[in-house]
Motif scaffolding. Structure first.
Motif, PDB file in Angstrom:
ATOM      1  N   LEU A  57       5.284  35.404  -4.694  1.00  0.00           N
ATOM      2  CA  LEU A  57       4.713  36.733  -4.833  1.00  0.00           C
ATOM      3  C   LEU A  57       4.828  37.151  -6.292  1.00  0.00           C
ATOM      4  O   LEU A  57       5.926  37.224  -6.843  1.00  0.00           O
ATOM      5  CB  LEU A  57       5.455  37.742  -3.950  1.00  0.00           C
TER       6      LEU A  57
ATOM      7  N   VAL B   7       4.578  40.068  -8.833  1.00  0.00           N
ATOM      8  CA  VAL B   7       4.661  41.527  -8.813  1.00  0.00           C
ATOM      9  C   VAL B   7       4.421  42.022 -10.227  1.00  0.00           C
ATOM     10  O   VAL B   7       5.088  41.588 -11.166  1.00  0.00           O
ATOM     11  CB  VAL B   7       6.047  42.006  -8.321  1.00  0.00           C
TER      12      VAL B   7
ATOM     13  N   GLU C 171       0.661  35.327  -3.534  1.00  0.00           N
ATOM     14  CA  GLU C 171       0.231  36.692  -3.266  1.00  0.00           C
ATOM     15  C   GLU C 171       0.535  37.560  -4.476  1.00  0.00           C
ATOM     16  O   GLU C 171       1.285  37.158  -5.371  1.00  0.00           O
ATOM     17  CB  GLU C 171       0.949  37.247  -2.029  1.00  0.00           C
TER      18      GLU C 171
ATOM     19  N   GLY D 243       1.506  41.684  -5.688  1.00  0.00           N
ATOM     20  CA  GLY D 243       1.949  43.018  -5.318  1.00  0.00           C
ATOM     21  C   GLY D 243       1.964  43.903  -6.549  1.00  0.00           C
ATOM     22  O   GLY D 243       2.137  43.426  -7.672  1.00  0.00           O
TER      23      GLY D 243
ATOM     24  N   LEU E 239       5.970  48.577  -3.692  1.00  0.00           N
ATOM     25  CA  LEU E 239       5.300  47.435  -3.061  1.00  0.00           C
ATOM     26  C   LEU E 239       5.029  47.691  -1.591  1.00  0.00           C
ATOM     27  O   LEU E 239       5.798  48.383  -0.922  1.00  0.00           O
ATOM     28  CB  LEU E 239       6.171  46.186  -3.163  1.00  0.00           C
ATOM     29  N   ALA E 240       3.987  47.057  -1.098  1.00  0.00           N
ATOM     30  CA  ALA E 240       3.677  47.119   0.327  1.00  0.00           C
ATOM     31  C   ALA E 240       4.355  45.971   1.082  1.00  0.00           C
ATOM     32  O   ALA E 240       4.637  46.085   2.263  1.00  0.00           O
ATOM     33  CB  ALA E 240       2.165  47.060   0.547  1.00  0.00           C
ATOM     34  N   GLN E 241       4.628  44.853   0.398  1.00  0.00           N
ATOM     35  CA  GLN E 241       5.188  43.659   1.030  1.00  0.00           C
ATOM     36  C   GLN E 241       6.693  43.758   1.261  1.00  0.00           C
ATOM     37  O   GLN E 241       7.411  44.410   0.503  1.00  0.00           O
ATOM     38  CB  GLN E 241       4.948  42.411   0.156  1.00  0.00           C
TER      39      GLN E 241
ATOM     40  N   ILE F 140       9.596  41.784   0.581  1.00  0.00           N
ATOM     41  CA  ILE F 140       9.772  40.677  -0.364  1.00  0.00           C
ATOM     42  C   ILE F 140      10.892  39.710   0.021  1.00  0.00           C
ATOM     43  O   ILE F 140      11.094  38.711  -0.672  1.00  0.00           O
ATOM     44  CB  ILE F 140       9.988  41.198  -1.797  1.00  0.00           C
TER      45      ILE F 140
ATOM     46  N   TYR G  43       9.851  35.993   0.097  1.00  0.00           N
ATOM     47  CA  TYR G  43       9.140  35.477  -1.075  1.00  0.00           C
ATOM     48  C   TYR G  43      10.071  35.147  -2.236  1.00  0.00           C
ATOM     49  O   TYR G  43      11.113  35.768  -2.412  1.00  0.00           O
ATOM     50  CB  TYR G  43       8.144  36.518  -1.602  1.00  0.00           C
TER      51      TYR G  43
END
Length: 184
Positions: free
Chosen positions: A44, A46, A68, A70, A93-95, A97, A100
């Motif tokens: 991920l 970011v 992905e 973020g 963040l929406a994820q 984490i 990840y």
């Protein structure tokens, strides 16, 4: 990169510090390194908006493995060339984490205050791993103990614009990194 016949918009460009070509080469190399390091691992990227959005886009395209993205937002400059010292996270963040390997994609590490707060916050969310990739590093300005895992360029202490970095929300669209010069 020559900036001849500059329109009024470019009057604050003192000089080009890092050319568009140098940036492309360094981003490609960083993408190769990250692709090897995170092969077959959940990755991920970011980024902290707004300054790193161009770097993130180019780096994402240079990475050859699935990953992905973020977005977070944090600010400390408040329309000045000097960090205020106050860091405010304005978008989270929406994820989740925790599943990840997280790589923070940063535009510039200056005093380190903003990124240090963001790193601390993300570490509290228990990612599998957490690393920092920065386009620019200004180590002589550091006020907190913070080091990136990978810095594409190290620069001296001057205010820069371009390739996503701004002054008062302008100059992000420059394809290079340039030294900013205030009105005399």
């Amino acid at each position: 990169m020559q900036m001849t016949n500059m329109p009024e918009f470019h009057k604050h460009i003192k000089r080009v510090v890092i050319s568009e070509e140098e940036i492309k080469e360094a981003v490609t190399k960083a993408g190769e390194i990250l692709s090897l390091e995170y092969k077959d691992k959940p990755l991920l990227l970011v980024t902290i908006l707004k300054g790193a959005f161009i770097f993130l886009a180019d780096l994402s395209r240079a990475i050859t493995i699935p990953h992905e993205i973020g977005f977070m937002a944090a600010k400390s400059y408040f329309e000045s060339t000097e960090s205020s010292g106050n860091v405010e996270i304005t978008l989270d963040l929406a994820q989740d984490i925790s599943k990840y390997n997280v790589v923070i994609v940063e535009d510039i590490i200056d005093t380190g205050r903003t990124l240090s707060k963001v790193r601390e916050y993300l570490e509290s969310k228990n990612p599998l791993s957490l690393k920092i990739v920065t386009l620019l590093d200004k180590p002589e300005r550091r006020l907190v103990k913070l080091q990136s895992d990978y810095a594409l360029f190290t620069i001296p202490d001057y205010f820069v614009i371009g390739y996503g970095l701004d002054y008062g929300e302008y100059y992000r669209n420059l394809p290079c990194i340039a030294e900013f010069e205030e009105d005399k």
